[in-house]
Scaffold this motif. Structure first.
Motif, PDB file in Angstrom:
ATOM      1  N   GLU A   1      11.768 -24.740  -2.698  1.00  0.00           N
ATOM      2  CA  GLU A   1      10.884 -23.585  -2.487  1.00  0.00           C
ATOM      3  C   GLU A   1      11.231 -22.973  -1.145  1.00  0.00           C
ATOM      4  O   GLU A   1      11.217 -23.669  -0.130  1.00  0.00           O
ATOM      5  N   ASP A   2      11.564 -21.666  -1.129  1.00  0.00           N
ATOM      6  CA  ASP A   2      11.982 -21.029   0.120  1.00  0.00           C
ATOM      7  C   ASP A   2      10.824 -20.628   1.032  1.00  0.00           C
ATOM      8  O   ASP A   2      11.040 -20.350   2.207  1.00  0.00           O
ATOM      9  N   ASP A   3       9.603 -20.637   0.532  1.00  0.00           N
ATOM     10  CA  ASP A   3       8.428 -20.399   1.377  1.00  0.00           C
ATOM     11  C   ASP A   3       8.104 -21.728   2.061  1.00  0.00           C
ATOM     12  O   ASP A   3       7.531 -22.629   1.453  1.00  0.00           O
ATOM     13  N   VAL A   4       8.492 -21.842   3.331  1.00  0.00           N
ATOM     14  CA  VAL A   4       8.401 -23.117   4.042  1.00  0.00           C
ATOM     15  C   VAL A   4       6.976 -23.660   4.065  1.00  0.00           C
ATOM     16  O   VAL A   4       6.755 -24.850   3.808  1.00  0.00           O
ATOM     17  N   VAL A   5       6.005 -22.826   4.355  1.00  0.00           N
ATOM     18  CA  VAL A   5       4.615 -23.287   4.446  1.00  0.00           C
ATOM     19  C   VAL A   5       4.144 -23.816   3.087  1.00  0.00           C
ATOM     20  O   VAL A   5       3.591 -24.923   2.987  1.00  0.00           O
ATOM     21  N   PHE A   6       4.377 -23.052   2.033  1.00  0.00           N
ATOM     22  CA  PHE A   6       3.973 -23.485   0.700  1.00  0.00           C
ATOM     23  C   PHE A   6       4.697 -24.773   0.300  1.00  0.00           C
ATOM     24  O   PHE A   6       4.106 -25.688  -0.277  1.00  0.00           O
ATOM     25  N   CYS A   7       5.975 -24.848   0.621  1.00  0.00           N
ATOM     26  CA  CYS A   7       6.769 -26.035   0.312  1.00  0.00           C
ATOM     27  C   CYS A   7       6.174 -27.274   0.981  1.00  0.00           C
ATOM     28  O   CYS A   7       6.020 -28.327   0.356  1.00  0.00           O
ATOM     29  N   LYS A   8       5.821 -27.146   2.249  1.00  0.00           N
ATOM     30  CA  LYS A   8       5.259 -28.290   2.987  1.00  0.00           C
ATOM     31  C   LYS A   8       3.873 -28.660   2.459  1.00  0.00           C
ATOM     32  O   LYS A   8       3.514 -29.842   2.428  1.00  0.00           O
ATOM     33  N   ILE A   9       3.096 -27.674   2.027  1.00  0.00           N
ATOM     34  CA  ILE A   9       1.780 -27.964   1.429  1.00  0.00           C
ATOM     35  C   ILE A   9       1.970 -28.799   0.163  1.00  0.00           C
ATOM     36  O   ILE A   9       1.286 -29.807  -0.039  1.00  0.00           O
TER      37      ILE A   9
ATOM     38  N   VAL B   1       8.555 -37.569  -2.002  1.00  0.00           N
ATOM     39  CA  VAL B   1       8.958 -36.161  -2.099  1.00  0.00           C
ATOM     40  C   VAL B   1      10.030 -35.825  -1.073  1.00  0.00           C
ATOM     41  O   VAL B   1       9.903 -36.141   0.107  1.00  0.00           O
ATOM     42  N   LEU B   2      11.079 -35.159  -1.558  1.00  0.00           N
ATOM     43  CA  LEU B   2      12.076 -34.553  -0.686  1.00  0.00           C
ATOM     44  C   LEU B   2      12.066 -33.070  -1.009  1.00  0.00           C
ATOM     45  O   LEU B   2      11.863 -32.685  -2.173  1.00  0.00           O
TER      46      LEU B   2
ATOM     47  N   LEU C   1      20.764 -32.811  -1.703  1.00  0.00           N
ATOM     48  CA  LEU C   1      19.764 -33.859  -1.970  1.00  0.00           C
ATOM     49  C   LEU C   1      19.979 -34.488  -3.343  1.00  0.00           C
ATOM     50  O   LEU C   1      19.830 -35.706  -3.502  1.00  0.00           O
ATOM     51  N   MET C   2      20.342 -33.686  -4.336  1.00  0.00           N
ATOM     52  CA  MET C   2      20.572 -34.204  -5.684  1.00  0.00           C
ATOM     53  C   MET C   2      21.789 -35.123  -5.725  1.00  0.00           C
ATOM     54  O   MET C   2      21.829 -36.061  -6.509  1.00  0.00           O
ATOM     55  N   GLU C   3      22.784 -34.848  -4.880  1.00  0.00           N
ATOM     56  CA  GLU C   3      23.976 -35.701  -4.844  1.00  0.00           C
ATOM     57  C   GLU C   3      23.673 -37.064  -4.223  1.00  0.00           C
ATOM     58  O   GLU C   3      24.342 -38.045  -4.535  1.00  0.00           O
ATOM     59  N   MET C   4      22.653 -37.126  -3.362  1.00  0.00           N
ATOM     60  CA  MET C   4      22.332 -38.375  -2.657  1.00  0.00           C
ATOM     61  C   MET C   4      21.154 -39.139  -3.257  1.00  0.00           C
ATOM     62  O   MET C   4      20.895 -40.268  -2.864  1.00  0.00           O
ATOM     63  N   ASN C   5      20.428 -38.533  -4.200  1.00  0.00           N
ATOM     64  CA  ASN C   5      19.208 -39.133  -4.745  1.00  0.00           C
ATOM     65  C   ASN C   5      19.127 -38.909  -6.248  1.00  0.00           C
ATOM     66  O   ASN C   5      19.688 -37.954  -6.768  1.00  0.00           O
ATOM     67  N   LYS C   6      18.377 -39.778  -6.901  1.00  0.00           N
ATOM     68  CA  LYS C   6      18.060 -39.571  -8.318  1.00  0.00           C
ATOM     69  C   LYS C   6      16.577 -39.243  -8.398  1.00  0.00           C
ATOM     70  O   LYS C   6      15.730 -40.031  -7.979  1.00  0.00           O
ATOM     71  N   PHE C   7      16.269 -38.067  -8.906  1.00  0.00           N
ATOM     72  CA  PHE C   7      14.897 -37.583  -8.979  1.00  0.00           C
ATOM     73  C   PHE C   7      14.343 -37.733 -10.390  1.00  0.00           C
ATOM     74  O   PHE C   7      15.044 -37.444 -11.364  1.00  0.00           O
ATOM     75  N   GLU C   8      13.085 -38.153 -10.491  1.00  0.00           N
ATOM     76  CA  GLU C   8      12.402 -38.184 -11.787  1.00  0.00           C
ATOM     77  C   GLU C   8      11.847 -36.804 -12.138  1.00  0.00           C
ATOM     78  O   GLU C   8      11.725 -36.466 -13.306  1.00  0.00           O
ATOM     79  N   PHE C   9      11.488 -36.032 -11.092  1.00  0.00           N
ATOM     80  CA  PHE C   9      10.913 -34.696 -11.276  1.00  0.00           C
ATOM     81  C   PHE C   9      11.548 -33.717 -10.297  1.00  0.00           C
ATOM     82  O   PHE C   9      11.908 -34.094  -9.186  1.00  0.00           O
ATOM     83  N   ALA C  10      11.626 -32.452 -10.718  1.00  0.00           N
ATOM     84  CA  ALA C  10      12.041 -31.387  -9.813  1.00  0.00           C
ATOM     85  C   ALA C  10      11.127 -30.188 -10.036  1.00  0.00           C
ATOM     86  O   ALA C  10      10.827 -29.825 -11.170  1.00  0.00           O
ATOM     87  N   ILE C  11      10.670 -29.626  -8.940  1.00  0.00           N
ATOM     88  CA  ILE C  11       9.856 -28.409  -8.960  1.00  0.00           C
ATOM     89  C   ILE C  11      10.710 -27.338  -8.304  1.00  0.00           C
ATOM     90  O   ILE C  11      11.016 -27.428  -7.110  1.00  0.00           O
ATOM     91  N   LEU C  12      11.135 -26.359  -9.091  1.00  0.00           N
ATOM     92  CA  LEU C  12      12.137 -25.402  -8.642  1.00  0.00           C
ATOM     93  C   LEU C  12      11.591 -23.989  -8.636  1.00  0.00           C
ATOM     94  O   LEU C  12      11.157 -23.478  -9.672  1.00  0.00           O
ATOM     95  N   ASP C  13      11.642 -23.363  -7.469  1.00  0.00           N
ATOM     96  CA  ASP C  13      11.306 -21.941  -7.386  1.00  0.00           C
ATOM     97  C   ASP C  13      12.461 -21.167  -8.010  1.00  0.00           C
ATOM     98  O   ASP C  13      13.628 -21.532  -7.848  1.00  0.00           O
ATOM     99  N   TYR C  14      12.141 -20.109  -8.729  1.00  0.00           N
ATOM    100  CA  TYR C  14      13.201 -19.318  -9.359  1.00  0.00           C
ATOM    101  C   TYR C  14      13.977 -18.497  -8.333  1.00  0.00           C
ATOM    102  O   TYR C  14      15.196 -18.480  -8.327  1.00  0.00           O
ATOM    103  N   ARG C  15      13.263 -17.820  -7.451  1.00  0.00           N
ATOM    104  CA  ARG C  15      13.919 -16.920  -6.497  1.00  0.00           C
ATOM    105  C   ARG C  15      14.154 -17.640  -5.171  1.00  0.00           C
ATOM    106  O   ARG C  15      13.220 -17.955  -4.446  1.00  0.00           O
TER     107      ARG C  15
END
Length: 117
Positions: free
Chosen positions: A9-17, A29-30, A41-55
């Motif tokens: 998420e490129d909105d830093v404040v929202f991402c940290k919340i 959470v990373l 991060l994906m190359e160094m970790n295996k994630f069970e979930f990803a929350i991805l902002d489109y833009r």
């Protein structure tokens, strides 16, 4: 063991919340604010979930989704974007997203979606 979640998420404040909220709810959470950092991060970790902002500033969430699915087909993914991007939602589902949520996002609703996947 806590489930590992990637938030992009490129909105830093929202991402940290979101990071803080999910951490309080027993997730590991990373986060990243752009696609390049997310891929590292994906190359160094295996994630069970990803929350991805489109833009994002350097790529879009569907591109990250595709890379994640090639590394880990079992990862559950939620694509988030501003209200009204329904064509994005259908593209995301076609590419393997498990859920789509329009902004603004209520963290409790997001948690319910995660638990439902």
């Amino acid at each position: 063991m806590n489930k590992k979640v990637l938030i992009v998420e490129d909105d830093v404040v929202f991402c940290k919340i979101l990071t803080k909220f999910l951490t309080k709810n027993s997730y590991e959470v990373l986060d990243a604010q752009n696609g390049k950092d997310a891929i590292e991060l994906m190359e160094m970790n295996k994630f069970e979930f990803a929350i991805l902002d489109y833009r994002l500033p350097d790529m879009n969430g569907i591109e990250i989704l595709e890379k994640l699915k090639t590394q880990n087909k079992e990862a559950k993914t939620i694509l988030i974007t501003r209200y009204g991007d329904q064509d994005v939602a259908s593209k995301a589902i076609d590419k393997g997203a498990d859920a789509f949520i329009s902004k603004p996002i209520n963290p409790d609703e997001l948690l319910a979606v995660i638990k439902g996947l």
